[in-house]
Enzyme design. Sequence first.
Site, short mmCIF file in Angstrom:
data_model
loop_
_atom_site.label_atom_id
_atom_site.label_comp_id
_atom_site.label_asym_id
_atom_site.label_seq_id
_atom_site.Cartn_x
_atom_site.Cartn_y
_atom_site.Cartn_z
N ASP A 1 0.80 -1.24 0.00
CA ASP A 1 0.00 0.00 0.00
C ASP A 1 0.83 1.28 0.00
O ASP A 1 0.28 2.37 0.21
CB ASP A 1 -0.97 0.05 1.21
CG ASP A 1 -2.09 -0.95 1.09
OD1 ASP A 1 -2.33 -1.43 -0.04
OD2 ASP A 1 -2.72 -1.26 2.12
N HIS B 1 30.25 3.32 -4.42
CA HIS B 1 28.79 3.50 -4.26
C HIS B 1 28.35 3.21 -2.83
O HIS B 1 27.27 2.67 -2.60
CB HIS B 1 28.04 2.59 -5.25
CG HIS B 1 28.22 3.01 -6.68
ND1 HIS B 1 27.93 2.20 -7.74
CD2 HIS B 1 28.67 4.17 -7.22
CE1 HIS B 1 28.19 2.84 -8.87
NE2 HIS B 1 28.65 4.04 -8.57
N ASP C 1 29.29 12.80 -1.43
CA ASP C 1 28.85 12.98 -2.81
C ASP C 1 27.34 13.16 -2.74
O ASP C 1 26.61 12.20 -2.51
CB ASP C 1 29.24 11.73 -3.62
CG ASP C 1 28.96 11.87 -5.10
OD1 ASP C 1 28.16 12.75 -5.49
OD2 ASP C 1 29.52 11.07 -5.88
N ASP D 1 25.40 17.70 -8.83
CA ASP D 1 26.17 16.52 -8.41
C ASP D 1 27.53 17.01 -7.92
O ASP D 1 28.39 17.37 -8.74
CB ASP D 1 26.31 15.60 -9.64
CG ASP D 1 27.03 14.30 -9.32
OD1 ASP D 1 27.32 14.04 -8.14
OD2 ASP D 1 27.29 13.54 -10.28
N HIS E 1 37.36 4.85 -11.70
CA HIS E 1 36.13 5.27 -12.37
C HIS E 1 36.49 6.31 -13.41
O HIS E 1 37.66 6.65 -13.57
CB HIS E 1 35.10 5.83 -11.36
CG HIS E 1 35.59 7.00 -10.56
ND1 HIS E 1 35.73 8.27 -11.09
CD2 HIS E 1 35.99 7.11 -9.26
CE1 HIS E 1 36.16 9.10 -10.16
NE2 HIS E 1 36.35 8.41 -9.04
N HIS F 1 30.55 12.72 -16.26
CA HIS F 1 29.40 12.32 -17.09
C HIS F 1 28.60 13.56 -17.43
O HIS F 1 28.72 14.60 -16.79
CB HIS F 1 28.54 11.31 -16.31
CG HIS F 1 28.27 11.75 -14.89
ND1 HIS F 1 27.26 12.61 -14.57
CD2 HIS F 1 28.92 11.48 -13.73
CE1 HIS F 1 27.28 12.83 -13.26
NE2 HIS F 1 28.29 12.17 -12.71
N HIS G 1 23.17 11.25 -14.34
CA HIS G 1 23.99 10.73 -15.44
C HIS G 1 23.15 10.93 -16.68
O HIS G 1 22.35 10.07 -17.05
CB HIS G 1 24.32 9.25 -15.24
CG HIS G 1 25.30 9.01 -14.13
ND1 HIS G 1 25.88 7.79 -13.89
CD2 HIS G 1 25.83 9.83 -13.20
CE1 HIS G 1 26.71 7.88 -12.86
NE2 HIS G 1 26.68 9.11 -12.41
N GLU H 1 35.21 14.89 -11.93
CA GLU H 1 35.27 14.27 -10.61
C GLU H 1 36.38 13.24 -10.47
O GLU H 1 36.12 12.04 -10.30
CB GLU H 1 33.92 13.64 -10.27
CG GLU H 1 33.31 12.76 -11.37
CD GLU H 1 31.97 12.17 -10.94
OE1 GLU H 1 31.93 11.55 -9.88
OE2 GLU H 1 30.99 12.34 -11.68
N TYR I 1 41.78 6.50 -4.47
CA TYR I 1 41.23 5.63 -3.43
C TYR I 1 42.31 4.60 -3.07
O TYR I 1 42.67 3.77 -3.91
CB TYR I 1 39.96 4.94 -3.92
CG TYR I 1 39.01 5.93 -4.58
CD1 TYR I 1 38.12 6.68 -3.82
CD2 TYR I 1 39.06 6.15 -5.97
CE1 TYR I 1 37.30 7.63 -4.42
CE2 TYR I 1 38.24 7.09 -6.57
CZ TYR I 1 37.36 7.83 -5.80
OH TYR I 1 36.55 8.76 -6.39
N ARG J 1 37.70 12.28 -3.45
CA ARG J 1 37.16 12.68 -4.76
C ARG J 1 36.74 14.14 -4.64
O ARG J 1 36.28 14.58 -3.59
CB ARG J 1 35.96 11.81 -5.14
CG ARG J 1 35.31 12.21 -6.46
CD ARG J 1 34.39 11.12 -7.05
NE ARG J 1 33.19 10.85 -6.30
CZ ARG J 1 33.00 9.79 -5.53
NH1 ARG J 1 33.96 8.87 -5.40
NH2 ARG J 1 31.87 9.62 -4.87
N GLU K 1 34.42 16.84 -6.92
CA GLU K 1 33.50 16.86 -8.07
C GLU K 1 32.79 18.20 -8.18
O GLU K 1 32.18 18.67 -7.23
CB GLU K 1 32.45 15.75 -7.91
CG GLU K 1 31.39 15.78 -9.00
CD GLU K 1 30.44 14.59 -8.94
OE1 GLU K 1 30.20 14.07 -7.84
OE2 GLU K 1 29.93 14.20 -10.00
N1 GLY Z 1 26.88 10.94 -7.73
C1 GLY Z 1 27.07 10.08 -8.79
C2 GLY Z 1 28.24 10.43 -9.56
O1 GLY Z 1 29.05 11.22 -9.11
O2 GLY Z 1 28.41 9.98 -10.65
MN MN Z 2 28.65 12.62 -7.58
MN MN Z 3 29.01 12.55 -10.79
#
Ligand code: GLY
Ligand code: MN
Ligand code: MN
Length: 432
Positions: free
Chosen positions: A39, A238, A255, A266, A345, A349, A356, A379, A383, A400, A402
């Site tokens: 529900d 993640h 992040d 972002d 990574h 993006h 994204h 970004e 690590y 990181r 970004e």
């Molecule tokens: N927050 C997702 C990325 O940085 O791609």
């Molecule tokens: Mn991000």
């Molecule tokens: Mn990002």
Amino acid sequence: MTDLNINIFEARRAKVASNMEENSILLLSSSHIVPRNNDTTFPFRQDSNFYYLTGLEEPNSVLMLKSDGSSTIFCRQKNPDLEKWDGFMWGFDEATKHFKFNKGHDISDIDKLLPAMIRGTSVLYSLVGKDKVFDAKVVNWVNSANSMERHQTNIDLKNFSNILGLMRLIKEPEEISLIRKSCEIAAVSHKEVMRKAKVGMTEFDLETMYLNEFKLNGSREPSYTPIVAGGSRACILHYVDNNQTINDGDLVLVDAGCEFGLYASDITRTYPINGKFSGEQKAVYEVVLEAHNAACDAIKVGKSCIDPQRTSEKSLSQGLKDLGLLNGSLDEILDKELYKEFYYHKIGHWLGLDVHDDCPYSINGEDIKLKENMIMTIEPGIYINETAPVDDKWKGIGIRIENDILVTKDGFENLTPQVPVEVDEIEQLMQG
Ligand code: GLY
Ligand code: MN
Ligand code: MN
């Protein structure tokens, strides 16, 4: 309800239609209500492509756009009884007038009406592979329509994603205003939480503070689940558990971005919870910051969208070599991709309606060239996992940085400048 003028959606439909093959039809589905558990449902978020061409934020809707520019909306019939439970609904008549479609029908009639409406068209476009249930419906409608046309060529079913993706790549002025606002909200929120962050707070405390700041500043929803990762958890790209205490001496990587008018921001910042970087933390941070700045400098109209990636690999590799974390010549580090031990990574993006953003990076094997008014994230990160073959003093550091970057005629503009990024700026803010 949209913040954008309805004429914008109408103009986009006309532009899309002009890119469609002659005698073709595009079908696009809205998002659906997704059950959370018994529900209860997840908050409704319109499908970005559907929203881009309609402005309509209702589930259970389908847009039919013809190459002659005419549009038909299928959506719910107005139902005052249902509105007592679920709130306002447009109804297909009002939606047709308000959003300037040529025709509107009750979505309940779509199976009955659509095969005859697409009968005789040469090409039927849809976003194949995005929604399996809708894909199956499209195939059924096409089969029904084909069965009505025994003596003619069958309808050719084609994927439309690159045509729409290429349009969404170049942001219109109104979109840039909304992204700017989204970026500003996220940036001032980051700054405010950095100012308040203290040793002994939990990741959950910080997450709560970020979400609170987003809302206080006018954003309804985050643009993705925030990552609040203290200490070595920052090396988990993640990480979203956000449930541990952040101890004295730890860095915390956050992040977090928000949505404004459905447009995403972002941002990532990494900072010492006690307000002072250790020697090793600062050394790694400076390498990441240098790579960030070098990648931004690689953003130029006419260059490949992959250039910032290559630049970041080079800059981070040199920095890791200078710190003694990687051995060998720079060429060897790059050729053998040794930097991937620490940078696993990509540099960023596209950013827009989706965090994204659903836009291509290459077409037919050729990289997209940067153009004015594209928006991307930059970004880079380093690590250093516990398993890395380095001295213990480096282990557990994850950093990181970004920012959200607009491609301009002369280079780039950082849309998230309000949040400190230099070591001394961060320390000053946190110790102030
Ligand atoms: N927050 C997702 C990325 O940085 O791609
Ligand atoms: Mn991000
Ligand atoms: Mn990002």
